[in-house]
Design a protein around this motif. Structure first.
Motif, PDB file in Angstrom:
ATOM      1  N   TYR A 124      -0.424   8.719  -5.151  1.00  0.00           N
ATOM      2  CA  TYR A 124      -0.735   8.429  -6.671  1.00  0.00           C
ATOM      3  C   TYR A 124      -0.942   6.919  -6.817  1.00  0.00           C
ATOM      4  O   TYR A 124      -2.009   6.690  -7.640  1.00  0.00           O
ATOM      5  CB  TYR A 124       0.372   9.318  -7.427  1.00  0.00           C
ATOM      6  CG  TYR A 124       0.458   8.702  -9.071  1.00  0.00           C
ATOM      7  CD1 TYR A 124      -0.431   9.401  -9.773  1.00  0.00           C
ATOM      8  CD2 TYR A 124       1.080   7.747  -9.332  1.00  0.00           C
ATOM      9  CE1 TYR A 124      -0.345   9.043 -11.095  1.00  0.00           C
ATOM     10  CE2 TYR A 124       1.199   7.320 -10.771  1.00  0.00           C
ATOM     11  CZ  TYR A 124       0.529   8.020 -11.673  1.00  0.00           C
ATOM     12  OH  TYR A 124       0.364   7.844 -13.025  1.00  0.00           O
ATOM     13  N   TYR A 125      -0.006   6.203  -6.633  1.00  0.00           N
ATOM     14  CA  TYR A 125       0.029   4.804  -6.824  1.00  0.00           C
ATOM     15  C   TYR A 125      -1.305   4.326  -5.993  1.00  0.00           C
ATOM     16  O   TYR A 125      -1.806   3.303  -6.524  1.00  0.00           O
ATOM     17  CB  TYR A 125       1.402   4.238  -6.266  1.00  0.00           C
ATOM     18  CG  TYR A 125       2.431   4.338  -7.203  1.00  0.00           C
ATOM     19  CD1 TYR A 125       2.338   3.884  -8.325  1.00  0.00           C
ATOM     20  CD2 TYR A 125       3.794   5.014  -6.622  1.00  0.00           C
ATOM     21  CE1 TYR A 125       3.713   3.846  -9.194  1.00  0.00           C
ATOM     22  CE2 TYR A 125       4.739   5.257  -7.561  1.00  0.00           C
ATOM     23  CZ  TYR A 125       4.746   4.622  -8.627  1.00  0.00           C
ATOM     24  OH  TYR A 125       5.964   4.664  -9.521  1.00  0.00           O
ATOM     25  N   SER A 126      -1.583   4.560  -4.997  1.00  0.00           N
ATOM     26  CA  SER A 126      -2.600   3.926  -4.249  1.00  0.00           C
ATOM     27  C   SER A 126      -4.062   4.216  -4.818  1.00  0.00           C
ATOM     28  O   SER A 126      -4.839   3.439  -4.950  1.00  0.00           O
ATOM     29  CB  SER A 126      -2.697   4.405  -2.650  1.00  0.00           C
ATOM     30  OG  SER A 126      -2.936   5.928  -2.567  1.00  0.00           O
ATOM     31  N   LEU A 127      -4.209   5.673  -5.256  1.00  0.00           N
ATOM     32  CA  LEU A 127      -5.498   5.565  -5.979  1.00  0.00           C
ATOM     33  C   LEU A 127      -5.549   5.177  -7.523  1.00  0.00           C
ATOM     34  O   LEU A 127      -6.695   4.904  -7.920  1.00  0.00           O
ATOM     35  CB  LEU A 127      -5.516   7.345  -6.291  1.00  0.00           C
ATOM     36  CG  LEU A 127      -5.630   8.230  -4.888  1.00  0.00           C
ATOM     37  CD1 LEU A 127      -5.538   9.517  -5.451  1.00  0.00           C
ATOM     38  CD2 LEU A 127      -6.845   7.871  -4.612  1.00  0.00           C
ATOM     39  N   LYS A 128      -4.423   4.733  -8.206  1.00  0.00           N
ATOM     40  CA  LYS A 128      -4.357   4.139  -9.266  1.00  0.00           C
ATOM     41  C   LYS A 128      -4.717   2.678  -9.076  1.00  0.00           C
ATOM     42  O   LYS A 128      -5.454   2.183  -9.756  1.00  0.00           O
ATOM     43  CB  LYS A 128      -3.041   4.227  -9.770  1.00  0.00           C
ATOM     44  CG  LYS A 128      -2.544   5.592 -10.309  1.00  0.00           C
ATOM     45  CD  LYS A 128      -3.601   6.171 -11.685  1.00  0.00           C
ATOM     46  CE  LYS A 128      -2.924   5.329 -12.955  1.00  0.00           C
ATOM     47  NZ  LYS A 128      -3.604   5.865 -14.031  1.00  0.00           N
ATOM     48  N   ILE A 129      -4.142   2.182  -7.998  1.00  0.00           N
ATOM     49  CA  ILE A 129      -4.708   0.575  -7.763  1.00  0.00           C
ATOM     50  C   ILE A 129      -6.248   0.565  -7.374  1.00  0.00           C
ATOM     51  O   ILE A 129      -6.898  -0.420  -7.784  1.00  0.00           O
ATOM     52  CB  ILE A 129      -3.816  -0.084  -6.836  1.00  0.00           C
ATOM     53  CG1 ILE A 129      -3.664  -1.363  -6.787  1.00  0.00           C
ATOM     54  CG2 ILE A 129      -4.161   0.324  -5.367  1.00  0.00           C
ATOM     55  CD1 ILE A 129      -2.673  -1.896  -8.120  1.00  0.00           C
ATOM     56  N   GLN A 130      -6.592   1.488  -6.495  1.00  0.00           N
ATOM     57  CA  GLN A 130      -8.102   1.635  -6.243  1.00  0.00           C
ATOM     58  C   GLN A 130      -8.954   1.721  -7.458  1.00  0.00           C
ATOM     59  O   GLN A 130     -10.027   1.359  -7.350  1.00  0.00           O
ATOM     60  CB  GLN A 130      -8.180   2.539  -5.019  1.00  0.00           C
ATOM     61  CG  GLN A 130      -7.565   2.380  -3.750  1.00  0.00           C
ATOM     62  CD  GLN A 130      -7.749   3.370  -2.797  1.00  0.00           C
ATOM     63  OE1 GLN A 130      -8.865   3.562  -2.083  1.00  0.00           O
ATOM     64  NE2 GLN A 130      -6.635   4.170  -2.332  1.00  0.00           N
ATOM     65  N   GLU A 131      -8.456   2.620  -8.138  1.00  0.00           N
ATOM     66  CA  GLU A 131      -9.460   3.028  -9.361  1.00  0.00           C
ATOM     67  C   GLU A 131      -9.562   1.978 -10.309  1.00  0.00           C
ATOM     68  O   GLU A 131     -10.624   1.549 -10.879  1.00  0.00           O
ATOM     69  CB  GLU A 131      -8.601   4.158 -10.174  1.00  0.00           C
ATOM     70  CG  GLU A 131      -9.515   4.596 -11.394  1.00  0.00           C
ATOM     71  CD  GLU A 131      -8.790   5.925 -11.889  1.00  0.00           C
ATOM     72  OE1 GLU A 131      -8.385   5.467 -13.389  1.00  0.00           O
ATOM     73  OE2 GLU A 131      -8.174   6.727 -11.673  1.00  0.00           O
ATOM     74  N   LYS A 132      -8.659   1.003 -10.304  1.00  0.00           N
ATOM     75  CA  LYS A 132      -8.571  -0.351 -11.139  1.00  0.00           C
ATOM     76  C   LYS A 132      -9.091  -1.384 -10.432  1.00  0.00           C
ATOM     77  O   LYS A 132      -9.964  -2.139 -11.280  1.00  0.00           O
ATOM     78  CB  LYS A 132      -6.933  -0.599 -11.563  1.00  0.00           C
ATOM     79  CG  LYS A 132      -6.885  -1.618 -12.301  1.00  0.00           C
ATOM     80  CD  LYS A 132      -5.429  -1.957 -12.839  1.00  0.00           C
ATOM     81  CE  LYS A 132      -5.479  -3.421 -13.779  1.00  0.00           C
ATOM     82  NZ  LYS A 132      -4.116  -3.580 -14.290  1.00  0.00           N
TER      83      LYS A 132
END
Length: 253
Positions: free
Chosen positions: A238-246
């Motif tokens: 979840y955290y990794s996808l949020k950082i990649q999305e941003k």
């Protein structure tokens, strides 16, 4: 050993793991925000020409030629007050814009911000906490005896991980190359030597591989533990996808 640690120990370790994981990605977000601000700052100064007052200051300045000489010297003003004000305002504006605007770094972008130390340290602490808790589970489940538990708990983190996953490693069910890389990078932060300080610039693609492998290993532990709690393997994704999305470009994924 089993009577020494009750449910509150597991809860405290879970809270610690959650804290370390959240902090690790906070630091990473801050690091990328700083690097975006630096890009904006550089662009805003591309057309800034030195004033006549700046040129007069340049002509009068004599600086030491060696690094030690520079460190030991009292550095005089090298630009005029008006130019300094322009640069200060440009940096303040760049930081404000970096908070609001979007930017996509490529997969090969190397993170040079000092706050990458916070990401690597806390991510390492997160994984170590998860591993320590699983070892306690193995001991209290009578899978490993007290003597073995005491010995393994004192070993290096990679030795603990290899011990836990020895069967999976023998059957090539899992790989540890990215986990080894995580702790190699974390060791550079712990031993922050001149060479390590210069070399510590992990790529975004490198971090993504580490996050994915961490999640896979934790998922294996969760299958065995079967605790009624949040899944840390899902949290890290979840955290990794949020950082990649941003921050991360979708190109090359």
């Amino acid at each position: 050993m089993s009577n020494k640690h009750q449910i509150d120990t597991y809860e405290k370790l879970a809270l610690g793991a959650s804290f370390f994981l959240e902090e690790s990605f906070k630091y990473l977000d801050s690091a990328l925000k700083y690097e975006f601000a630096s890009i904006l700052f550089s662009k805003s100064l591309e057309n800034l020409e030195p004033s006549k007052e700046d040129e007069k200051i340049f002509d009068k300045i004599t600086l030491p030629e060696t690094t030690i000489g520079l460190l030991q010297s009292e550095i005089p003003e090298v630009i005029s007050e008006s130019t300094a004000k322009i640069m200060s305002d440009a940096w303040d504006n760049a930081q404000i814009r970096a908070e609001k605007e979007k930017h996509k770094f490529g997969l090969d972008h190397q993170i040079d911000s000092i706050e990458i130390l916070g990401h690597l340290n806390n991510l390492g602490f997160f994984m170590e906490t998860i591993i320590n808790r699983h070892l306690l589970f193995l001991n209290q489940s009578k899978i490993i005896d007290d003597f073995s538990y005491s010995r393994i708990s004192m070993s290096r983190i990679m030795e603990r991980i290899i011990y836990i996953f020895k069967d999976e490693l023998n059957t090539n069910k899992i790989q540890l190359n990215e986990i080894q890389n995580l702790f190699r990078l974390r060791n550079k932060t712990v031993h922050f030597t001149p060479d390590n300080a210069k070399a510590l610039k992990p790529k975004i693609s490198e971090l993504i591989k580490i996050w994915n492998q961490c999640s896979k290993l934790i998922k294996e532990l969760e299958k065995e533990e079967n605790f009624n709690e949040i899944n840390f393997s899902e949290q890290i994704i979840y955290y990794s996808l949020k950082i990649q999305e941003k921050w991360n470009s979708k190109e090359g994924r």
